[in-house]
Design a protein around this motif. Structure first.
Motif, PDB file in Angstrom:
ATOM      1  N   THR A  38       0.905  -1.192  -0.020  1.00 21.27           N
ATOM      2  CA  THR A  38      -0.097  -0.087  -0.024  1.00 21.27           C
ATOM      3  C   THR A  38       0.978   1.334  -0.158  1.00 21.27           C
ATOM      4  N   GLN A  40       1.182   3.762   2.257  1.00 20.47           N
ATOM      5  CA  GLN A  40       1.595   3.789   3.722  1.00 20.47           C
ATOM      6  C   GLN A  40       2.667   2.617   3.644  1.00 20.47           C
ATOM      7  N   GLN A  41       2.601   1.462   3.379  1.00 21.84           N
ATOM      8  CA  GLN A  41       3.619   0.555   3.577  1.00 21.84           C
ATOM      9  C   GLN A  41       4.971   0.709   2.688  1.00 21.84           C
ATOM     10  N   PHE A  43       5.657   3.863   1.810  1.00 16.73           N
ATOM     11  CA  PHE A  43       6.447   4.982   2.562  1.00 16.73           C
ATOM     12  C   PHE A  43       7.266   4.487   3.739  1.00 16.73           C
ATOM     13  N   GLU A  44       6.733   3.779   4.278  1.00 19.23           N
ATOM     14  CA  GLU A  44       7.560   2.825   5.514  1.00 19.23           C
ATOM     15  C   GLU A  44       8.771   2.323   4.972  1.00 19.23           C
TER      16      GLU A  44
END
Length: 228
Positions: A38, A40-41, A43-44
């Motif tokens: 995703t 967000q993932q 981005f991490e």
């Protein structure tokens, strides 16, 4: 008339195994980021495994990821175009170098030039918060090594490999081909420093990292060469 086996092989399979492995690793990482993670993932992943100079300012806790990032950043890319360009240059300059020095030395060369790339980038931008990604630093090191071999490639054994002795630095600057290459290479990278050729997505070209990797490859090539 039957076609000789060596000539019938596809160019991809003429690449050294270690170069294919690095290309597969870079492509595989990008496929996972694009298709399986995703936003967000992803981005991490960037926060953990890209090289972010600000992370080493002393204001942040240095965990295991922080010590891996100066190497793992090379397997992350900003987009398909970035990945494609690096893959092409890796195949072009990495293959003759890997065939010359062997897989283990080639991986060490990749690691050292990757570290040199982020080192110079960090010295010039110690408080930068923009992530640095891509294998360009290590590939620039391979270009530096090519100059030390005078771009002399031997294909007689069925595999393209840098051949002959490593040129001294004065000999490199006495070679018209090498000087022309160096002049164009540094001109392109300094132009990138002024914003020319920057990606359309708003990203920047890490020309400082390119120069750091190039200088490491240019100056340290002899340390990685096999006794002949």
């Amino acid at each position: 008339m039957p076609v000789p086996r060596e000539r019938a092989r596809e160019p991809m399979f003429n690449l050294p195994g270690v170069v294919i492995a690095l290309i597969v690793a870079c492509v595989g990482v990008h496929l996972v980021r694009v298709w399986l993670l995703t936003p967000q993932q992803d981005f991490e992943v960037i926060l953990r495994f890209a090289f972010i100079p600000l992370r080493y300012s002393g204001d942040y806790l240095l965990d295991a990821d922080a010590f891996l990032a100066p190497l793992t950043y090379a397997f992350l890319h900003g987009g398909w175009g970035h990945l494609a360009v690096n893959t092409i240059w890796l195949a072009a300059f990495g293959s003759p170098l890997a065939n010359r020095i062997g897989a283990v030395r080639f991986l060490l060369f990749w690691a050292v030039t990757s570290l040199a790339a982020v080192a110079l980038h960090y010295v010039l931008h110690p408080s930068e918060a923009v992530p640095l990604v891509g294998a360009s630093g290590a590939i620039s090191g391979m270009m530096g090594a090519a100059a030390r071999f005078g771009f002399h490639i031997d294909r007689s054994g069925g595999r393209a490999a840098f051949a002959g002795r490593i040129l001294s630095i004065p000999q490199v600057f006495a070679s018209r081909m090498a000087v022309t290459f160096l002049a164009i290479w540094f001109a392109v990278n300094f132009a990138a420093g002024f914003g020319f050729g920057a990606p359309d997505d708003g990203g920047t070209i890490a020309w400082e990292a390119h120069i750091g990797g190039f200088l490491a490859g240019f100056l340290l090539t002899r340390a990685f060469d096999r006794a002949r």
